[in-house]
Write a protein that holds these residues in place. Sequence first.
Motif, PDB file in Angstrom:
ATOM      1  N   ALA A   1      -3.225  72.610-143.650  1.00  0.00           N
ATOM      2  CA  ALA A   1      -2.991  72.183-142.263  1.00  0.00           C
ATOM      3  C   ALA A   1      -4.000  72.893-141.356  1.00  0.00           C
ATOM      4  O   ALA A   1      -4.701  73.818-141.779  1.00  0.00           O
ATOM      5  CB  ALA A   1      -1.573  72.567-141.859  1.00  0.00           C
TER       6      ALA A   1
ATOM      7  N   THR B   1      -1.539  62.194-147.780  1.00  0.00           N
ATOM      8  CA  THR B   1      -0.267  61.727-147.203  1.00  0.00           C
ATOM      9  C   THR B   1       0.263  60.544-148.017  1.00  0.00           C
ATOM     10  O   THR B   1       1.468  60.449-148.302  1.00  0.00           O
ATOM     11  CB  THR B   1      -0.455  61.323-145.723  1.00  0.00           C
ATOM     12  OG1 THR B   1      -1.082  62.414-145.047  1.00  0.00           O
ATOM     13  CG2 THR B   1       0.863  61.007-145.056  1.00  0.00           C
TER      14      THR B   1
ATOM     15  N   ARG C   1      -0.557  67.460-138.761  1.00  0.00           N
ATOM     16  CA  ARG C   1      -0.358  67.352-140.216  1.00  0.00           C
ATOM     17  C   ARG C   1       0.074  68.692-140.817  1.00  0.00           C
ATOM     18  O   ARG C   1      -0.262  69.755-140.295  1.00  0.00           O
ATOM     19  CB  ARG C   1      -1.638  66.847-140.900  1.00  0.00           C
ATOM     20  CG  ARG C   1      -2.718  67.883-141.068  1.00  0.00           C
ATOM     21  CD  ARG C   1      -3.986  67.275-141.623  1.00  0.00           C
ATOM     22  NE  ARG C   1      -4.900  68.315-142.091  1.00  0.00           N
ATOM     23  CZ  ARG C   1      -5.663  69.067-141.308  1.00  0.00           C
ATOM     24  NH1 ARG C   1      -5.635  68.921-139.999  1.00  0.00           N
ATOM     25  NH2 ARG C   1      -6.454  69.994-141.837  1.00  0.00           N
TER      26      ARG C   1
ATOM     27  N   THR D   1       0.706  60.253-136.061  1.00  0.00           N
ATOM     28  CA  THR D   1       0.885  61.043-137.281  1.00  0.00           C
ATOM     29  C   THR D   1       0.158  60.344-138.428  1.00  0.00           C
ATOM     30  O   THR D   1      -0.082  59.136-138.388  1.00  0.00           O
ATOM     31  CB  THR D   1       2.384  61.160-137.686  1.00  0.00           C
ATOM     32  OG1 THR D   1       2.863  59.848-137.996  1.00  0.00           O
ATOM     33  CG2 THR D   1       3.224  61.781-136.591  1.00  0.00           C
ATOM     34  N   LEU D   2      -0.150  61.133-139.464  1.00  0.00           N
ATOM     35  CA  LEU D   2      -0.790  60.536-140.642  1.00  0.00           C
ATOM     36  C   LEU D   2       0.192  59.623-141.374  1.00  0.00           C
ATOM     37  O   LEU D   2      -0.214  58.673-142.037  1.00  0.00           O
ATOM     38  CB  LEU D   2      -1.294  61.645-141.571  1.00  0.00           C
ATOM     39  CG  LEU D   2      -2.440  62.496-140.989  1.00  0.00           C
ATOM     40  CD1 LEU D   2      -2.762  63.659-141.915  1.00  0.00           C
ATOM     41  CD2 LEU D   2      -3.683  61.652-140.748  1.00  0.00           C
ATOM     42  N   GLU D   3       1.490  59.905-141.231  1.00  0.00           N
ATOM     43  CA  GLU D   3       2.492  59.043-141.867  1.00  0.00           C
ATOM     44  C   GLU D   3       2.426  57.634-141.262  1.00  0.00           C
ATOM     45  O   GLU D   3       2.502  56.630-141.966  1.00  0.00           O
ATOM     46  CB  GLU D   3       3.904  59.632-141.693  1.00  0.00           C
ATOM     47  CG  GLU D   3       4.187  60.854-142.553  1.00  0.00           C
ATOM     48  CD  GLU D   3       3.496  62.138-142.064  1.00  0.00           C
ATOM     49  OE1 GLU D   3       2.934  62.147-140.942  1.00  0.00           O
ATOM     50  OE2 GLU D   3       3.501  63.122-142.817  1.00  0.00           O
TER      51      GLU D   3
ATOM     52  N   TYR E   1      -7.183  63.605-145.703  1.00  0.00           N
ATOM     53  CA  TYR E   1      -5.840  64.018-145.239  1.00  0.00           C
ATOM     54  C   TYR E   1      -4.874  62.835-145.408  1.00  0.00           C
ATOM     55  O   TYR E   1      -3.714  62.997-145.762  1.00  0.00           O
ATOM     56  CB  TYR E   1      -5.832  64.429-143.757  1.00  0.00           C
ATOM     57  CG  TYR E   1      -6.861  65.440-143.304  1.00  0.00           C
ATOM     58  CD1 TYR E   1      -7.464  66.323-144.193  1.00  0.00           C
ATOM     59  CD2 TYR E   1      -7.226  65.538-141.962  1.00  0.00           C
ATOM     60  CE1 TYR E   1      -8.398  67.243-143.755  1.00  0.00           C
ATOM     61  CE2 TYR E   1      -8.152  66.459-141.515  1.00  0.00           C
ATOM     62  CZ  TYR E   1      -8.749  67.304-142.409  1.00  0.00           C
ATOM     63  OH  TYR E   1      -9.680  68.211-141.973  1.00  0.00           O
TER      64      TYR E   1
END
Length: 259
Positions: free
Chosen positions: A113, A92, A183, A58-60, A88
């Motif tokens: 997204a 975040t 995302r 994940t981008l997190e 992106y």
Amino acid sequence: MTASLHVLERGEGPAVVWIHGFPLSSQLFAQQLSIAGVRHIVPDLPGFGETPHRPWETLEEATSFVVAELNARDISRAVFAGVSMGGYLVLTIARLHPELLDGVILIDTRETADTAEARQRRLEQVAKIERDGAGFLVDDMLPKMFGRATNATNDELVRSTRSMMASTSTAGAISALKAMANRGDASDVLRRLAVPLLLINGSEDVITPPAEAERMRALVPHADLTLIEGAGHLANLERPGETNEAIASFLKALNERNS
Ligand code: MLT
């Protein structure tokens, strides 16, 4: 999270963190390191460039790797600049850590997204990479990275970009594709953005066309937009002179505002 990324560092002054796109590396910003009066922080995400892979989907998660590098350097605020997938990631960071932002630079990217089709295509690419390796991505994506004139005449830039793309590990490519597919929409992040924003887009970008940047500008009344005529998806690499001019004047205004 402990610091774990390979990070290129150059210069002194307020920090600018540069986050690369897919499937690229910190080398994407080689031409921006000449921008004076700032401290350049340029990480390779896990599985890209010189950073060995470690799991992320994940981008997190990718954000937490970058934030750990800033913590390790006692950097509490920075300008965050991202190209495409890097954009992106910057959005975040803006969602999770707005207190870190001095300003934002988004280059050839979008806030929305994936559509259902784009998401499906990424998951098919993951399956193909697992079967055949990541080599096909370079052949698929390279012709879309630059504008027409560059593709026709600048063999050296096309060749060096091919080798940057080819250095992406299979595991890194899979992580990034899953993270991009996972995302969400970041329109709300832009609507709430309280710091200066510079948008830059190549006029011939076929991956994130100028209409994407125009839409982002409409969400942020104080944003500036610079279109780089004739550039494609990697405008900063293809046309560093014009790109750096726009960025340097954005950073100068920001410094004056903050001092
Ligand atoms: C990139 O340049 O980072 C990618 O093309 C972004 C994407 O595939 O959405």
